[in-house]
Design a protein around this motif. Structure first.
Motif, mmCIF file in Angstrom:
data_model
loop_
_atom_site.group_PDB
_atom_site.id
_atom_site.type_symbol
_atom_site.label_atom_id
_atom_site.label_comp_id
_atom_site.label_asym_id
_atom_site.label_seq_id
_atom_site.Cartn_x
_atom_site.Cartn_y
_atom_site.Cartn_z
ATOM 1 N N GLY A 186 11.833 -30.793 3.321
ATOM 2 C CA GLY A 186 12.668 -32.482 3.981
ATOM 3 C C GLY A 186 12.272 -33.629 2.465
ATOM 4 O O GLY A 186 10.983 -33.722 2.880
ATOM 5 N N THR A 232 12.233 -37.396 5.545
ATOM 6 C CA THR A 232 11.646 -36.792 7.246
ATOM 7 C C THR A 232 10.892 -36.114 6.879
ATOM 8 O O THR A 232 10.344 -34.676 6.392
ATOM 9 N N THR A 277 16.827 -30.554 3.713
ATOM 10 C CA THR A 277 17.271 -31.769 4.585
ATOM 11 C C THR A 277 16.854 -32.781 3.647
ATOM 12 O O THR A 277 15.872 -33.169 3.208
ATOM 13 N N ASN A 321 17.296 -36.712 3.817
ATOM 14 C CA ASN A 321 17.607 -38.296 4.671
ATOM 15 C C ASN A 321 18.041 -39.908 3.963
ATOM 16 O O ASN A 321 17.167 -40.678 3.900
ATOM 17 N N GLY A 322 18.479 -39.463 2.730
ATOM 18 C CA GLY A 322 19.324 -40.259 2.626
ATOM 19 C C GLY A 322 19.992 -39.955 1.607
ATOM 20 O O GLY A 322 21.225 -39.198 1.708
#
Length: 335
Positions: free
Chosen positions: A219, A222, A230, A232-233
């Motif tokens: 991640g 995150t 994953t 987040n951006g």
């Protein structure tokens, strides 16, 4: 006896102990080879003591078991020097806060020539030592393959730090920023996580978690990766290659492919406000999109659109030929 007392007195003076009372119980012995024994009748060294050697009133002593006990209200220390000068080359000191410190020398385990502040050797294999003269830690595992450093913790709660490798930077000797790699505990049978922290300013001491490896998932920005990767951006890349686990839509161009009539396409759009097979805007907002399947779906729609255009072009060509024929008949009638 007189000779033994003189020898004991000389020994005490050599130790620098200026006691007001000298008690000799009668077990100080001398030998023909000049050795002196205390508690033994057969001294094998210049001074041979069979028993503890204590000094002062704090309980410091040397023991025949091979132990050295340094006790005192101050800061007990042992100095080492390669010369007879008053100063020391290395010192081991116990501070009053129960901290044992080594100053003035590199410390080696398994080596007499440590190049780093702490050097641990299983075997001295390899000759490339560039940069070791200013390093803090050097580990040489020799020919063995598993040079592990194990940090173990029991009963840790979720996201508690099990172990960490921290890097501090202090540009002004007052503030400092921290980057770190931390091993975090997890719950139940879930694997522990490895988290990476970086600082965005010179005074951000704890840093911010920017990446986490949780089991087989990674991640970025995150702490809860729900896929193999994953993010987040944003992602900026020169090239992205996606493997397909389903066939590409070239089957659209097979002779037996059934193309939906445009009238039915129009009806579906009027009723659903999006193309068939394509997720609605609401579904995409809620669930996101699968890049591979969406690209293949869009390619399928482009291929179907190409077939519609080819079919329409055939109709247009036929109509153009019919128009030319009608023009020719009309011209002949006018003549």
């Amino acid at each position: 006896m007189k000779h033994s007392i003189l020898l004991a007195l000389a020994f005490m003076m050599c130790l620098g102990l200026h006691a007001q009372t000298l008690y000799v119980p009668g077990n100080v012995q001398s030998s023909n080879n000049g050795n002196v024994g205390i508690g033994t009748q057969d001294p094998t060294a210049t001074l041979h003591v069979n028993g503890d050697i204590a000094w002062g009133s704090s309980g410091s002593k040397l023991s025949p078991a091979g132990t050295i006990e340094l006790k005192g209200a101050g800061t007990p220390y042992i100095d080492f020097s390669n010369s007879s000068a008053d100063d020391f080359d290395a010192r081991i000191m116990l501070k009053d806060d129960n901290k044992l410190g080594l100053t003035g020398a590199n410390f080696g385990v398994g080596t007499n020539s440590p190049l780093s502040l702490l050097s641990i050797y299983k075997a001295n294999v390899g000759t490339n030592t560039d940069g070791l003269d200013h390093s803090l830690l050097y580990l040489n595992n020799g020919n063995e393959r598993d040079g592990s450093i194990v940090i173990k913790s029991h009963g840790a709660h979720k996201d508690e730090v099990i172990g960490a490798l921290k890097f501090h930077s202090s540009p002004d000797a007052l503030n400092y920023s921290q980057s770190a790699i931390k091993a975090l505990a997890n719950q139940d049978a879930t694997a522990n996580a490895l988290a990476f922290y970086t600082a965005s300013s010179n005074s951000q001491q704890e840093g911010t978690e920017v990446m986490r490896i949780q089991g087989d998932r990674i991640g970025i920005l995150t702490p809860n990766p729900d896929a193999k990767l994953t993010v987040n951006g944003d992602i900026h890349a020169k090239e992205v290659r996606v493997d397909l686990n389903f066939p590409a839509p070239d089957y659209v161009f097979q002779p037996d492919y059934s193309l939906v009539p445009l009238v039915d396409v129009k009806k579906y759009i009027q009723e659903n406000h999006h193309l068939s097979e394509v997720p609605s805007a609401t579904e995409m907002e809620e669930n996101g999109i699968d890049v591979a399947s969406m690209n293949m779906l869009l390619l399928k729609k482009v291929e179907e659109l190409t077939l519609y255009l080819i079919k329409q072009n055939e109709i247009n060509q036929k109509q153009a030929e019919e128009i030319e024929a009608l023009k020719e008949r009309l011209l002949n009638l006018e003549q």
